[in-house]
Design a protein around this motif. Structure first.
Motif, PDB file in Angstrom:
ATOM      1  N   GLY A 151      32.940  37.493  53.028  1.00  0.00           N
ATOM      2  CA  GLY A 151      33.271  36.692  51.865  1.00  0.00           C
ATOM      3  C   GLY A 151      34.203  37.495  50.983  1.00  0.00           C
ATOM      4  N   GLN A 152      34.943  36.810  50.137  1.00  0.00           N
ATOM      5  CA  GLN A 152      35.928  37.482  49.294  1.00  0.00           C
ATOM      6  C   GLN A 152      35.294  37.978  48.005  1.00  0.00           C
ATOM      7  OE1 GLN A 152      39.611  35.354  48.951  1.00  0.00           O
ATOM      8  NE2 GLN A 152      40.189  36.365  47.040  1.00  0.00           N
ATOM      9  N   GLY A 153      35.703  39.177  47.600  1.00  0.00           N
ATOM     10  CA  GLY A 153      35.172  39.756  46.369  1.00  0.00           C
ATOM     11  C   GLY A 153      36.240  40.500  45.598  1.00  0.00           C
ATOM     12  N   PHE A 154      35.793  41.352  44.658  1.00  0.00           N
ATOM     13  CA  PHE A 154      36.706  42.083  43.786  1.00  0.00           C
ATOM     14  C   PHE A 154      36.272  43.547  43.687  1.00  0.00           C
ATOM     15  CE2 PHE A 154      36.782  37.692  42.450  1.00  0.00           C
ATOM     16  CZ  PHE A 154      38.129  37.432  42.240  1.00  0.00           C
ATOM     17  N   LEU A 155      37.235  44.434  43.792  1.00  0.00           N
ATOM     18  CA  LEU A 155      37.018  45.859  43.589  1.00  0.00           C
ATOM     19  C   LEU A 155      37.607  46.239  42.234  1.00  0.00           C
ATOM     20  CD1 LEU A 155      36.106  48.610  44.894  1.00  0.00           C
ATOM     21  CD2 LEU A 155      38.475  48.861  45.660  1.00  0.00           C
ATOM     22  N   VAL A 156      36.808  46.912  41.394  1.00  0.00           N
ATOM     23  CA  VAL A 156      37.263  47.294  40.053  1.00  0.00           C
ATOM     24  C   VAL A 156      36.831  48.729  39.753  1.00  0.00           C
ATOM     25  CG1 VAL A 156      37.140  44.921  39.189  1.00  0.00           C
ATOM     26  CG2 VAL A 156      35.156  46.434  38.934  1.00  0.00           C
ATOM     27  N   ARG A 157      37.421  49.284  38.715  1.00  0.00           N
ATOM     28  CA  ARG A 157      37.031  50.620  38.256  1.00  0.00           C
ATOM     29  C   ARG A 157      35.765  50.508  37.408  1.00  0.00           C
ATOM     30  NH1 ARG A 157      42.165  49.767  38.381  1.00  0.00           N
ATOM     31  NH2 ARG A 157      43.508  51.184  39.572  1.00  0.00           N
ATOM     32  N   ARG A 158      34.821  51.387  37.658  1.00  0.00           N
ATOM     33  CA  ARG A 158      33.570  51.362  36.892  1.00  0.00           C
ATOM     34  C   ARG A 158      33.827  51.547  35.400  1.00  0.00           C
ATOM     35  NH1 ARG A 158      29.004  51.413  39.995  1.00  0.00           N
ATOM     36  NH2 ARG A 158      29.221  52.084  42.169  1.00  0.00           N
ATOM     37  N   ALA A 159      34.902  52.244  35.066  1.00  0.00           N
ATOM     38  CA  ALA A 159      35.218  52.502  33.657  1.00  0.00           C
ATOM     39  C   ALA A 159      35.452  51.224  32.870  1.00  0.00           C
ATOM     40  CB  ALA A 159      36.443  53.413  33.554  1.00  0.00           C
ATOM     41  N   LEU A 160      35.774  50.117  33.532  1.00  0.00           N
ATOM     42  CA  LEU A 160      35.992  48.846  32.851  1.00  0.00           C
ATOM     43  C   LEU A 160      34.689  48.184  32.404  1.00  0.00           C
ATOM     44  CD1 LEU A 160      38.803  47.279  35.090  1.00  0.00           C
ATOM     45  CD2 LEU A 160      39.053  48.441  32.884  1.00  0.00           C
ATOM     46  N   ASN A 161      33.552  48.655  32.944  1.00  0.00           N
ATOM     47  CA  ASN A 161      32.227  48.137  32.576  1.00  0.00           C
ATOM     48  C   ASN A 161      32.118  46.626  32.779  1.00  0.00           C
ATOM     49  OD1 ASN A 161      31.072  50.634  31.729  1.00  0.00           O
ATOM     50  ND2 ASN A 161      32.250  50.500  29.821  1.00  0.00           N
ATOM     51  N   LEU A 162      32.571  46.157  33.936  1.00  0.00           N
ATOM     52  CA  LEU A 162      32.504  44.733  34.253  1.00  0.00           C
ATOM     53  C   LEU A 162      31.260  44.437  35.075  1.00  0.00           C
ATOM     54  CD1 LEU A 162      36.231  44.110  35.258  1.00  0.00           C
ATOM     55  CD2 LEU A 162      35.130  43.627  33.059  1.00  0.00           C
ATOM     56  N   ASN A 163      30.664  43.278  34.840  1.00  0.00           N
ATOM     57  CA  ASN A 163      29.485  42.854  35.597  1.00  0.00           C
ATOM     58  C   ASN A 163      29.764  41.648  36.481  1.00  0.00           C
ATOM     59  OD1 ASN A 163      27.600  44.770  34.434  1.00  0.00           O
ATOM     60  ND2 ASN A 163      27.812  43.583  32.533  1.00  0.00           N
ATOM     61  N   SER A 164      30.882  40.949  36.220  1.00  0.00           N
ATOM     62  CA  SER A 164      31.183  39.737  36.960  1.00  0.00           C
ATOM     63  C   SER A 164      32.678  39.488  36.952  1.00  0.00           C
ATOM     64  CB  SER A 164      30.457  38.540  36.336  1.00  0.00           C
ATOM     65  OG  SER A 164      30.913  37.326  36.905  1.00  0.00           O
ATOM     66  N   ALA A 165      33.138  38.739  37.947  1.00  0.00           N
ATOM     67  CA  ALA A 165      34.563  38.408  38.044  1.00  0.00           C
ATOM     68  C   ALA A 165      35.006  37.493  36.906  1.00  0.00           C
ATOM     69  CB  ALA A 165      34.850  37.744  39.388  1.00  0.00           C
ATOM     70  N   VAL A 166      34.080  36.758  36.276  1.00  0.00           N
ATOM     71  CA  VAL A 166      34.469  35.871  35.179  1.00  0.00           C
ATOM     72  C   VAL A 166      34.931  36.665  33.960  1.00  0.00           C
ATOM     73  CG1 VAL A 166      32.938  34.020  35.932  1.00  0.00           C
ATOM     74  CG2 VAL A 166      32.100  35.717  34.293  1.00  0.00           C
ATOM     75  N   GLU A 167      34.681  37.966  33.961  1.00  0.00           N
ATOM     76  CA  GLU A 167      35.117  38.825  32.859  1.00  0.00           C
ATOM     77  C   GLU A 167      36.534  39.359  33.071  1.00  0.00           C
ATOM     78  OE1 GLU A 167      31.195  41.028  31.260  1.00  0.00           O
ATOM     79  OE2 GLU A 167      31.614  41.426  33.387  1.00  0.00           O
ATOM     80  N   LEU A 168      37.209  38.916  34.136  1.00  0.00           N
ATOM     81  CA  LEU A 168      38.551  39.393  34.448  1.00  0.00           C
ATOM     82  C   LEU A 168      39.633  38.548  33.761  1.00  0.00           C
ATOM     83  CD1 LEU A 168      38.083  40.160  38.256  1.00  0.00           C
ATOM     84  CD2 LEU A 168      38.598  41.837  36.468  1.00  0.00           C
ATOM     85  N   ASN A 169      39.316  37.948  32.649  1.00  0.00           N
ATOM     86  CA  ASN A 169      40.278  37.110  31.925  1.00  0.00           C
ATOM     87  C   ASN A 169      41.502  37.941  31.525  1.00  0.00           C
ATOM     88  OD1 ASN A 169      41.195  34.722  30.735  1.00  0.00           O
ATOM     89  ND2 ASN A 169      40.427  35.330  28.713  1.00  0.00           N
ATOM     90  N   GLY A 170      42.692  37.485  31.955  1.00  0.00           N
ATOM     91  CA  GLY A 170      43.925  38.187  31.644  1.00  0.00           C
ATOM     92  C   GLY A 170      44.211  39.392  32.511  1.00  0.00           C
ATOM     93  N   ALA A 171      43.357  39.650  33.479  1.00  0.00           N
ATOM     94  CA  ALA A 171      43.503  40.849  34.313  1.00  0.00           C
ATOM     95  C   ALA A 171      44.610  40.695  35.340  1.00  0.00           C
ATOM     96  CB  ALA A 171      42.187  41.148  35.022  1.00  0.00           C
ATOM     97  N   ARG A 172      45.159  41.830  35.756  1.00  0.00           N
ATOM     98  CA  ARG A 172      46.121  41.867  36.854  1.00  0.00           C
ATOM     99  C   ARG A 172      45.325  42.021  38.151  1.00  0.00           C
ATOM    100  NH1 ARG A 172      49.008  47.145  35.490  1.00  0.00           N
ATOM    101  NH2 ARG A 172      46.816  47.590  35.022  1.00  0.00           N
ATOM    102  N   ILE A 173      45.537  41.096  39.085  1.00  0.00           N
ATOM    103  CA  ILE A 173      44.763  41.089  40.327  1.00  0.00           C
ATOM    104  C   ILE A 173      45.690  41.346  41.512  1.00  0.00           C
ATOM    105  CG2 ILE A 173      43.110  39.824  41.737  1.00  0.00           C
ATOM    106  CD1 ILE A 173      42.116  40.182  38.933  1.00  0.00           C
ATOM    107  N   CYS A 174      45.462  42.425  42.238  1.00  0.00           N
ATOM    108  CA  CYS A 174      46.223  42.706  43.452  1.00  0.00           C
ATOM    109  C   CYS A 174      45.720  41.820  44.582  1.00  0.00           C
ATOM    110  CB  CYS A 174      46.074  44.174  43.864  1.00  0.00           C
ATOM    111  SG  CYS A 174      47.168  45.290  42.976  1.00  0.00           S
ATOM    112  N   VAL A 175      46.650  41.137  45.256  1.00  0.00           N
ATOM    113  CA  VAL A 175      46.274  40.221  46.333  1.00  0.00           C
ATOM    114  C   VAL A 175      47.369  40.229  47.398  1.00  0.00           C
ATOM    115  CG1 VAL A 175      47.267  38.242  45.119  1.00  0.00           C
ATOM    116  CG2 VAL A 175      45.524  37.858  46.860  1.00  0.00           C
ATOM    117  N   GLN A 176      46.945  40.093  48.638  1.00  0.00           N
ATOM    118  CA  GLN A 176      47.899  40.094  49.755  1.00  0.00           C
ATOM    119  C   GLN A 176      48.487  38.713  49.970  1.00  0.00           C
ATOM    120  OE1 GLN A 176      46.183  41.205  53.486  1.00  0.00           O
ATOM    121  NE2 GLN A 176      48.106  41.045  54.611  1.00  0.00           N
ATOM    122  N   ALA A 177      49.801  38.670  50.176  1.00  0.00           N
ATOM    123  CA  ALA A 177      50.489  37.404  50.443  1.00  0.00           C
ATOM    124  C   ALA A 177      50.186  36.919  51.856  1.00  0.00           C
ATOM    125  CB  ALA A 177      51.997  37.588  50.277  1.00  0.00           C
TER     126      ALA A 177
END
Length: 367
Positions: A151-177
């Motif tokens: 399944g698809q997920g998200f890898l983030v830096r722990r320093a961002l203190n995120l608990n869920s992908a819904v907190e990625l508002n305005g974030a830059r997301i790297c994705v493969q074309a």
């Protein structure tokens, strides 16, 4: 005198030829020419599929794999191919030739993989490819089964203190074309009314590098690929995979449509490895069980009862040879993805259906 010289010359020629034969290596390759491998070629039969006949004639399987994904398909420091999908390639070669090294690995990007299959550059894709309706019904590709539920997920830096992908508002997301990943992440954020900035790159490797260089705030891909990417970062413990799983990604082998017998070869090689785990047949005991087992299920699997291999153009011992190449499904999983590996992934959905807790891995019966 002339006779003596002639004899000496013939002796030297024979010695050189013998030395040359001794130097021949039966190793898996990525760039060898399309020639028949010594000792590996099997004569095609009238009943063979066109694909299987071509493979037997050339003496090796051409197997499309990822160009470099830890755990699935990568080359080690000696240049040897390793990984989950690589082991399925070797098992397929063993089922055909009795030789797991009768295979050429062809590394392919996501954008290259289907064209390479359609053009005949590879016989099968064992390359983390999601089974979707559009791919299945497009008239060119056939999926032979599922060897990994992801399944698809998200890898983030722990320093961002995120608990869920819904907190990625305005974030830059790297994705493969050119992948389902790009479409999934767009669907996920649009339906939730969340703004994000896609950083679209050509390859998964480029996405990993961009994330590592902080060119984006999060990297989205299959969770198994994220686990692999994390192992390549300078400080893996500083990165976390968020708990959100935003898609279903059933990954499996793909062949060209229109060759049903070849599709069956791939499908039943996969099922044989899954069934071997269910029945307790391992790399270590497969020969002993082939000789001594009285269990009819084991005897059918290992070629002691029935003509299941010959029914699709394979030897009677096809499944025995496939298991002997690298073990059953569970052994392949643990060595490359599980606790014995750098990824340390739990079996989860990829546990046997009969395990406790049970998963989705379920072999079709051989009978």
């Amino acid at each position: 005198m002339r006779t003596a010289k002639l004899f000496a010359g013939m002796s030297l020629a024979l010695a050189v030829a013998a030395a040359g034969c001794g130097r021949q290596e039966r190793t898996s390759q990525t760039d060898a020419p399309d020639t028949v491998r010594p000792g590996a070629a099997v004569q095609p039969t009238e009943r063979d599929s066109p694909t299987l006949a071509a493979i037997k004639q050339r003496g090796r399987l051409n197997c499309g794999v990822h160009q470099g994904l830890v755990g699935f398909a990568f080359t080690d420091n000696r240049g040897a191919w390793r990984g989950f999908d690589v082991d399925f390639c070797r098992a397929t070669a063993a089922a055909i030739f009795g030789d797991p090294d009768a295979v050429r690995f062809v590394p392919l990007t996501a954008e290259q993989r289907f064209e390479a299959l359609r053009d005949g550059r590879v016989d099968v894709l064992w390359r983390n490819t999601s089974w979707t309706m559009s791919r299945d019904t497009g008239g060119e590709l056939s999926f032979a089964g599922i060897n990994y539920y992801d399944g698809q997920g998200f890898l983030v830096r722990r320093a961002l203190n995120l608990n869920s992908a819904v907190e990625l508002n305005g974030a830059r997301i790297c994705v493969q074309a050119g992948s389902t990943t790009e479409l999934n992440v767009e669907d996920y954020f649009r339906t939730r009314g969340i703004e994000y900035r896609p950083v679209v790159v050509k390859t998964e490797e480029e996405a990993r590098q961009t994330y590592a260089q902080e060119g984006c705030d999060a990297f989205t891909a299959d969770i198994s690929a994220l686990a692999a990417a994390r192992t390549t970062l300078a400080n893996p413990q500083q990165h976390a995979i968020l708990p959100d799983v935003i898609s279903k990604e059933p990954l499996g082998p793909v062949v060209r449509q229109g060759d049903e017998q070849w599709t069956a070869v791939i499908r039943w090689t996969l099922n044989a490895l899954i069934l071997a785990e269910e029945l307790g047949v391992t790399k270590a005991n497969v020969e002993a069980l082939a000789r001594d087992s009285q269990d009819s299920r084991v005897r059918r699997l290992l070629g002691d009862e029935g003509d299941f291999g010959p029914s699709v153009g394979l030897p009677r011992t096809w499944a025995r040879d496939a298991v002997a190449a690298g073990g059953n499904y569970g052994e392949i999983f643990e060595r490359n993805l599980g606790q014995q590996s750098a990824l340390n992934l739990a079996r989860g959905l990829n546990a046997q259906w009969s395990a406790r807790p049970g998963g989705l891995i379920y072999a079709l019966p051989i009978r």
